[in-house]
Design a protein around this motif. Sequence first.
Motif, PDB file in Angstrom:
ATOM      1  N   GLY A  90       0.878  -1.177   0.013  1.00  0.00           N
ATOM      2  CA  GLY A  90       0.002   0.143  -0.047  1.00  0.00           C
ATOM      3  C   GLY A  90       0.960   1.087   0.127  1.00  0.00           C
ATOM      4  O   GLY A  90       1.931   1.249   0.051  1.00  0.00           O
ATOM      5  N   SER A  91       0.133   2.381  -0.020  1.00  0.00           N
ATOM      6  CA  SER A  91       0.939   3.707   0.113  1.00  0.00           C
ATOM      7  C   SER A  91      -0.005   4.664   0.849  1.00  0.00           C
ATOM      8  O   SER A  91      -1.346   4.465   1.080  1.00  0.00           O
ATOM      9  CB  SER A  91       0.942   4.435  -1.494  1.00  0.00           C
ATOM     10  N   VAL A  92       0.692   5.654   1.413  1.00  0.00           N
ATOM     11  CA  VAL A  92       0.050   6.435   2.223  1.00  0.00           C
ATOM     12  C   VAL A  92      -0.026   7.919   1.652  1.00  0.00           C
ATOM     13  O   VAL A  92       1.082   8.320   0.987  1.00  0.00           O
ATOM     14  CB  VAL A  92       1.052   6.536   3.641  1.00  0.00           C
ATOM     15  N   ILE A  93      -1.162   8.684   1.912  1.00  0.00           N
ATOM     16  CA  ILE A  93      -1.076  10.013   1.466  1.00  0.00           C
ATOM     17  C   ILE A  93      -1.345  10.906   2.631  1.00  0.00           C
ATOM     18  O   ILE A  93      -2.204  10.704   3.294  1.00  0.00           O
ATOM     19  CB  ILE A  93      -2.449  10.129   0.340  1.00  0.00           C
ATOM     20  N   LEU A  94      -0.593  11.963   2.485  1.00  0.00           N
ATOM     21  CA  LEU A  94      -0.367  12.813   3.662  1.00  0.00           C
ATOM     22  C   LEU A  94      -0.682  14.434   2.969  1.00  0.00           C
ATOM     23  O   LEU A  94      -0.440  14.761   1.916  1.00  0.00           O
ATOM     24  CB  LEU A  94       0.797  12.861   4.349  1.00  0.00           C
ATOM     25  N   ALA A  95      -1.208  15.183   4.062  1.00  0.00           N
ATOM     26  CA  ALA A  95      -1.350  16.637   3.550  1.00  0.00           C
ATOM     27  C   ALA A  95      -0.914  17.483   4.797  1.00  0.00           C
ATOM     28  O   ALA A  95      -1.415  17.179   5.809  1.00  0.00           O
ATOM     29  CB  ALA A  95      -2.694  17.191   3.220  1.00  0.00           C
ATOM     30  N   HIS A  96      -0.237  18.541   4.533  1.00  0.00           N
ATOM     31  CA  HIS A  96      -0.019  19.643   5.683  1.00  0.00           C
ATOM     32  C   HIS A  96      -1.495  20.279   5.505  1.00  0.00           C
ATOM     33  O   HIS A  96      -2.374  20.273   4.927  1.00  0.00           O
ATOM     34  CB  HIS A  96       1.065  20.572   5.386  1.00  0.00           C
ATOM     35  N   ARG A  97      -1.557  20.895   6.909  1.00  0.00           N
ATOM     36  CA  ARG A  97      -2.894  21.732   7.247  1.00  0.00           C
ATOM     37  C   ARG A  97      -3.254  22.476   6.236  1.00  0.00           C
ATOM     38  O   ARG A  97      -4.473  22.690   5.677  1.00  0.00           O
ATOM     39  CB  ARG A  97      -2.514  22.391   8.520  1.00  0.00           C
ATOM     40  N   GLN A  98      -2.236  23.133   5.474  1.00  0.00           N
ATOM     41  CA  GLN A  98      -2.611  24.260   4.537  1.00  0.00           C
ATOM     42  C   GLN A  98      -3.137  23.729   3.358  1.00  0.00           C
ATOM     43  O   GLN A  98      -3.559  24.184   2.374  1.00  0.00           O
ATOM     44  CB  GLN A  98      -1.416  25.129   4.288  1.00  0.00           C
ATOM     45  N   ASP A  99      -2.717  22.406   3.030  1.00  0.00           N
ATOM     46  CA  ASP A  99      -3.220  21.645   1.825  1.00  0.00           C
ATOM     47  C   ASP A  99      -4.271  20.486   2.076  1.00  0.00           C
ATOM     48  O   ASP A  99      -4.469  19.886   1.075  1.00  0.00           O
ATOM     49  CB  ASP A  99      -2.040  20.946   1.287  1.00  0.00           C
ATOM     50  N   GLU A 100      -4.980  20.860   3.229  1.00  0.00           N
ATOM     51  CA  GLU A 100      -6.228  19.802   3.342  1.00  0.00           C
ATOM     52  C   GLU A 100      -7.328  19.729   2.447  1.00  0.00           C
ATOM     53  O   GLU A 100      -7.752  18.786   2.288  1.00  0.00           O
ATOM     54  CB  GLU A 100      -6.413  19.996   4.805  1.00  0.00           C
ATOM     55  N   ALA A 101      -7.424  20.881   1.865  1.00  0.00           N
ATOM     56  CA  ALA A 101      -8.447  21.065   0.769  1.00  0.00           C
ATOM     57  C   ALA A 101      -8.024  20.151  -0.476  1.00  0.00           C
ATOM     58  O   ALA A 101      -8.991  19.727  -1.264  1.00  0.00           O
ATOM     59  CB  ALA A 101      -8.630  22.446   0.353  1.00  0.00           C
ATOM     60  N   ASP A 102      -6.669  20.153  -0.651  1.00  0.00           N
ATOM     61  CA  ASP A 102      -6.269  19.135  -1.896  1.00  0.00           C
ATOM     62  C   ASP A 102      -6.667  17.798  -1.408  1.00  0.00           C
ATOM     63  O   ASP A 102      -7.019  17.028  -2.402  1.00  0.00           O
ATOM     64  CB  ASP A 102      -4.819  19.549  -2.355  1.00  0.00           C
ATOM     65  N   LEU A 103      -6.301  17.477  -0.240  1.00  0.00           N
ATOM     66  CA  LEU A 103      -6.695  16.006   0.122  1.00  0.00           C
ATOM     67  C   LEU A 103      -8.162  15.844   0.093  1.00  0.00           C
ATOM     68  O   LEU A 103      -8.702  14.688  -0.394  1.00  0.00           O
ATOM     69  CB  LEU A 103      -6.290  15.723   1.593  1.00  0.00           C
TER      70      LEU A 103
END
Length: 372
Positions: A90-103
Amino acid sequence: MKVAIVGAGLVGRLLSLLLAKESQFDVSLFEKNALNYADATGRIAASMIAPTAESVVASRDIVTMGHASLALWPELLQALQLTVDFQRQGSVILAHRQDEADLRSFMQRVHLQQDEDLLEIDAQQLNQIEPELANHFSRILFLPNEGQIENSQLYQQTASAILASSIQVYCQTEVKIDDAQISFNDERPKQKFDLVIDCRGLGAKGDMINQLKVLRGVRGEVIRVKAPEVNLTRPVRLMHPRYPIYIVPKDNQEYVIGATEIESQDDRPTSVRSALELLSAAYSVHKGFAEANIIAMQSGLRPTLNDNEPSIDVSQHHIQVNGLYRHGYLLTPYILTQLLNVISAKTNLSLGFSQQQLPEITSLIHYHETNH
Ligand SMILES: Cc1cc2nc3c(=O)[nH]c(=O)nc-3n(C[C@H](O)[C@H](O)[C@H](O)COP(=O)(O)OP(=O)(O)OC[C@H]3O[C@@H](n4cnc5c(N)ncnc54)[C@H](O)[C@@H]3O)c2cc1C
């Protein structure tokens, strides 16, 4: 049957080995670089096999072929007796707080083959699979079914297997294709074949069987580092305003950090801007990258057709496979099964390396009466 395969990239090298297993084929392989060329597109690649993550930007057909290929890779490696590391953790996807909209946008656009293809997990669950990341991120996605392959091993092992096989290998030899004939850049006479299979990637530019297809390169840059202070076990993607950035663990504590995606045929070395973006993204995921050593900065051009879809074009003595774009590892096993079907039909031989029932993708193979 005399068969020429032109291009020992990802598709050409695997196809030549599959055909060489059959005694009916006398295979010649032409490659303009060395078989172990360090800057080969398929060698620069991160070699993730990520149908779910790619479904956000790829067609349903690509996602379907990608899921099929994930299941086919072990069979393909076994058929060719290759001991290349292939993992499906598997793979993991992360977002920093400022990029959470992209997630959030990612989650709206993702196409799942089954519900279990995507899990929203919390920091505690992340701690169980990637403990070194757990304290920095609150929004985390886990795509448990995705995979990756160790492409340096794949290139090295296939190069050795080709040299040890019955294949006649012409390295450092750039050739031209004229239907069933191969011509050289020097005084050597043309060679005629029963079947020519064009696996030249971007080298086929301006020479498509289907002239409506236009081939272009899409630039990608990666940085390979050795990071003894980082212990990640699976690919990690980070949401980024310009393009998703990934960190892919390789052998010997090396990591591939990539990849830019730029609509440009520019094949110059990695730009400072891209290097800054990629390295600072990696550092923002794991501070241990600060002490890493840069082993290579590489750029490559992904062979891409107008519609960003792969294509197999077939005429009487000539097959052309191209347009693997950013999906060479995601698609190649499936593409190989389809190429073998086309060759089986031409030769009345039963070719194949898998017993699996595979989905049919009608948009992939195109038959043409004549060349050009
Ligand atoms: C930065 C980057 C990251 C990537 N990451 C991934 C990833 O994680 N997952 C994934 O699935 N895909 C990835 N890819 C895409 C993948 O690498 C390509 O889709 C794949 O390499 C295409 O395979 P191919 O065999 O069609 O072409 P290529 O691998 O480009 O092979 C073509 C071969 O033909 C040879 N050739 C060309 N012209 C001639 C000629 N006239 N005579 C003789 N030989 C010739 C070339 O030298 C080359 O060896 C990535 C690509 C890049 C650039």
